[in-house]
Scaffold this active site. Sequence first.
Site, PDB file in Angstrom:
ATOM      1  N   CYS A  74      25.651  49.177  12.252  1.00 12.19           N
ATOM      2  CA  CYS A  74      25.193  48.656  10.897  1.00 12.19           C
ATOM      3  C   CYS A  74      24.061  48.448  10.748  1.00 12.19           C
ATOM      4  O   CYS A  74      22.906  47.967  11.559  1.00 12.19           O
ATOM      5  CB  CYS A  74      25.982  47.426  10.868  1.00 12.19           C
ATOM      6  N   CYS A 121      30.064  41.017  11.453  1.00  8.41           N
ATOM      7  CA  CYS A 121      30.316  42.784  11.337  1.00  8.41           C
ATOM      8  C   CYS A 121      30.105  43.406  12.881  1.00  8.41           C
ATOM      9  O   CYS A 121      29.077  43.119  13.361  1.00  8.41           O
ATOM     10  CB  CYS A 121      29.104  43.194  10.492  1.00  8.41           C
ATOM     11  N   GLU A 165       0.802  -1.303   0.057  1.00  8.98           N
ATOM     12  CA  GLU A 165      -0.052   0.208   0.202  1.00  8.98           C
ATOM     13  C   GLU A 165       0.875   1.372  -0.007  1.00  8.98           C
ATOM     14  O   GLU A 165       1.987   1.283   0.536  1.00  8.98           O
ATOM     15  CB  GLU A 165      -0.842  -0.201   1.238  1.00  8.98           C
ATOM     16  N   CYS A 215      31.749  44.096   5.473  1.00  4.27           N
ATOM     17  CA  CYS A 215      29.935  44.072   5.545  1.00  4.27           C
ATOM     18  C   CYS A 215      29.479  44.481   4.371  1.00  4.27           C
ATOM     19  O   CYS A 215      29.569  45.612   3.890  1.00  4.27           O
ATOM     20  CB  CYS A 215      29.637  44.667   6.864  1.00  4.27           C
ATOM     21  N   CYS A 217      27.241  47.769   5.809  1.00  7.70           N
ATOM     22  CA  CYS A 217      27.677  49.090   6.136  1.00  7.70           C
ATOM     23  C   CYS A 217      29.160  49.173   5.755  1.00  7.70           C
ATOM     24  O   CYS A 217      29.828  50.351   5.816  1.00  7.70           O
ATOM     25  CB  CYS A 217      27.551  49.061   7.547  1.00  7.70           C
ATOM     26  N   ASP A 255       1.186  10.528   3.353  1.00 12.74           N
ATOM     27  CA  ASP A 255       1.739  11.342   4.456  1.00 12.74           C
ATOM     28  C   ASP A 255       1.060  12.295   5.086  1.00 12.74           C
ATOM     29  O   ASP A 255       0.839  13.399   4.603  1.00 12.74           O
ATOM     30  CB  ASP A 255       2.916  12.059   3.670  1.00 12.74           C
ATOM     31  N   LYS A 266      10.816   3.446   3.707  1.00 12.50           N
ATOM     32  CA  LYS A 266      10.783   4.890   3.738  1.00 12.50           C
ATOM     33  C   LYS A 266      11.483   5.269   2.194  1.00 12.50           C
ATOM     34  O   LYS A 266      12.797   4.968   2.248  1.00 12.50           O
ATOM     35  CB  LYS A 266      11.206   5.577   4.653  1.00 12.50           C
ATOM     36  N   TYR A 290      -7.237   2.348   6.214  1.00 13.04           N
ATOM     37  CA  TYR A 290      -6.554   1.251   5.737  1.00 13.04           C
ATOM     38  C   TYR A 290      -6.751   0.016   6.825  1.00 13.04           C
ATOM     39  O   TYR A 290      -5.855  -0.988   6.589  1.00 13.04           O
ATOM     40  CB  TYR A 290      -5.054   1.545   5.457  1.00 13.04           C
ATOM     41  N   LYS A 334       2.283   4.605   1.428  1.00 10.81           N
ATOM     42  CA  LYS A 334       1.975   5.114   2.850  1.00 10.81           C
ATOM     43  C   LYS A 334       1.886   6.673   2.611  1.00 10.81           C
ATOM     44  O   LYS A 334       2.646   7.365   2.180  1.00 10.81           O
ATOM     45  CB  LYS A 334       3.496   4.962   3.265  1.00 10.81           C
TER      46      LYS A 334
HETATM   47  S1  IVH Z   1      -0.609   0.458   8.603  1.00 10.82           S
HETATM   48  C1  IVH Z   1       0.119  -0.856  13.170  1.00 10.82           C
HETATM   49  N1  IVH Z   1      -1.011   1.656   6.168  1.00 10.82           N
HETATM   50  O1  IVH Z   1       2.377   5.391   8.649  1.00 10.82           O
HETATM   51  C2  IVH Z   1       0.174   0.187  12.468  1.00 10.82           C
HETATM   52  N2  IVH Z   1      -0.082   2.851   7.956  1.00 10.82           N
HETATM   53  O2  IVH Z   1       4.411   4.283  11.239  1.00 10.82           O
HETATM   54  C3  IVH Z   1      -0.684  -0.084  11.030  1.00 10.82           C
HETATM   55  N3  IVH Z   1       0.355   5.245   7.350  1.00 10.82           N
HETATM   56  O3  IVH Z   1       1.304   5.362  11.958  1.00 10.82           O
HETATM   57  C4  IVH Z   1      -0.335   1.138  10.186  1.00 10.82           C
HETATM   58  N4  IVH Z   1      -0.239   5.258   5.142  1.00 10.82           N
HETATM   59  O4  IVH Z   1      -0.022   6.805  10.169  1.00 10.82           O
HETATM   60  C5  IVH Z   1      -0.568   1.765   7.622  1.00 10.82           C
HETATM   61  N5  IVH Z   1      -1.371   2.333   4.086  1.00 10.82           N
HETATM   62  C6  IVH Z   1      -0.855   2.433   5.326  1.00 10.82           C
HETATM   63  C7  IVH Z   1      -0.266   3.849   5.862  1.00 10.82           C
HETATM   64  C8  IVH Z   1       0.026   4.014   6.998  1.00 10.82           C
HETATM   65  C9  IVH Z   1       0.262   5.895   6.064  1.00 10.82           C
HETATM   66  C10 IVH Z   1       1.046   5.716   8.720  1.00 10.82           C
HETATM   67  C11 IVH Z   1       0.139   5.654   9.568  1.00 10.82           C
HETATM   68  C12 IVH Z   1       1.247   4.809  10.641  1.00 10.82           C
HETATM   69  C13 IVH Z   1       2.490   5.180  10.009  1.00 10.82           C
HETATM   70  C14 IVH Z   1       3.569   4.096  10.349  1.00 10.82           C
END
Ligand code: IVH
Length: 667
Positions: free
Chosen positions: A424, A419, A110, A401, A404, A114, A307, A219, A112
């Site tokens: 100044c 300076c 999936e 400077c 000045c 932000d 990440k 999710y 992640k």
């Molecule tokens: S599953 C047990 N799925 O990423 C935690 N997390 O540290 C299960 N996040 O705190 C999280 N997209 O805020 C999961 N598709 C996704 C996610 C997701 C973003 C975030 C979530 C979590 C942090 C992971």
Amino acid sequence: MDNIQNRVNELHDLLNQYSYEYYIKDNPSVPDSEYDKLLRELIDIENAHPELKTDDSPTVRVGGEAQSSFEKVNHETPMLSLGNAFNEEELRRFDERIREHIGKVEYMCELKIDGLAVSLKYEDGRFVQGLTRGDGTTGEDITENLRTIHAIPLKIKEPLNVEVRGEAYMPRRSFMRLNDEREKNEEQPFANPRNAAAGSLRQLDPKLAAKRKLSVFLYSVNDFTDFNATTQSDALDELDRLGFKTNHERARVEDIEGVLEYIKKWTKQREQLSYDIDGIVIKVNDLDQQDEMGFTQKSPRWAIAYKFPAEEVVTELKDIELSIGRTGVVTPTAILEPIRVAGTTVSRASLHNEDLIKERDIRIGDSVIVKKAGDIIPEVVRSIIDRRPNDAKPYRMPTHCPSCGHELVRIEGEVALRCINPKCQAQLVEGLIHFVSRQAMNIDGLGNKIIQQLYHHQLIKDVGDIFYLTKEDLLPLERMGTKKVENLLSAIEHAKQNSLEHLLFGLGIRHLGAKASQILAEKFETMDRLLKVTEEELIAIHDIGDKLAQSVVTYLDNEDIKALIEKLKDKNVNMTYKGVKSSEIEGHPEFQNKTIVLTGKLQQMTRKEATTWLEMQGAKVTSSVTKSTDLVIAGEDAGSKLSKAEQFGTEIWSESQFIEKQNEISE
Ligand code: IVH
């Protein structure tokens, strides 16, 4: 009355359906005007018959009453976080661990998202409560703000009792619009969509949150007992069926090779998404297998977050600009050909000092690699020597400077050039900016640009002049309307009442930070008393060293300063301590008992000031990043502590995010 109730029910159904089609399915069946018309009708009915207004009425989307604080609520089961992987090797190790334990597995990949983790509780199919993750055990009740997010259904397809979890986020378009607007209003823009989303969900006034246009992807489900699913993939499909918004870029893959391919694809394509992602989440698909793997203290063993590495881009270094700080320190800044990196356009990056430019042999005209440390702070990583133009010469810091013309000096033991001319102009302007800043006199609306204009029009030469400004002085300035002038003058008037420590700090006495100003104000209570203080008396105070004591006495013993104080007194600027004892100050729940590390160079405050502020909020400020660090606040040129925090997956804030939070708390 029954008729009206019927119409209300009908309107609920229609409005919910239109929200669902527009915000979840991305496939509206009616124009926006139709939605607005029906919503208006419902609002009118509810105004005439308040007894018909329910908590799950679509009118809650516009935001209800403002609250004074958010209630703390324990999560039914803790909201954990995920372990991190930063490269292929770490992902393969994760896969091996799993296969050793349970044999063959299928993975769910999936995006992640932000944003911020939220938990949504439904009773009888109706949305009743929404919480932030908080520290994982206790979150804050932000139900009213979450109700304003159209992608969160107020009612789902079946009358289930269920708690679902997901990520609230701000789409890039909403983020750009919001920042444009903030810039127009001379408010500090948010550093990234994540911060903007966090700031919005922490608004105490849901009407403001409603304007911020957030969305959500769900999710997971907290408890699968009543849920028709044997795999994560079923669970997501079931969430879809019930009317929740899930992310459809997910993919079920057979093995780790499939995971790596998915990662490769999204590393390339992430910029094309309409929202930010910071990695990929990999989950064992089968729910029984998940149970077999179980959890560590902090995170599930059946999932990991890959990440993305900090994005690096190449651009041209067009120039090196020098800025002079309040204390005369000269800081070089790289002026870059604007380029998008990690979600925002970057055109400047601090080069910190002469040594760094020499070390990295950075020259004007070079093609340079730029990245954002912690995905937040722009940094010039290095020059690409192969692409260097023939005529690029090594950069030499000026000897004088740029403001000045006074000779610059390098004070022993310091890397910075300074300076030392007390007259100044650049330093004087910075001093004025410091005087009105939040921790000093906190004069709202008197931003850097206005201060510069006032100085250059010779309307203010020293901080005392600020209190002599008139409507006639201000009105001719650029972008100054009558309303703005009135607000500004009233903010100045208001600042006259500040307790003594604000004035003391604002004067910019060398080595005197916010905390020491507080100590002196509390101890001596009036400016008159301080004017007579001796070095011995000051040194006798715990926390006040000889350097500071000498600096304070020398500063106050100066005839020009005495005249300045008289000038302030003539305008009734308060010269007495009005504060409470520091021991009586209450902390803030967001920081209470949190372990926080400050790293890098802060621009708008000293490390000491930041520490004092955090300690006053109940946080513990420590010097090294460990697994139990809750937050790292990274200034410029943050080094190994920042990388360590990135590795541990510790939350990282930039200085501007930190200031944003301070403002939010003091609002
Ligand atoms: S599953 C047990 N799925 O990423 C935690 N997390 O540290 C299960 N996040 O705190 C999280 N997209 O805020 C999961 N598709 C996704 C996610 C997701 C973003 C975030 C979530 C979590 C942090 C992971």
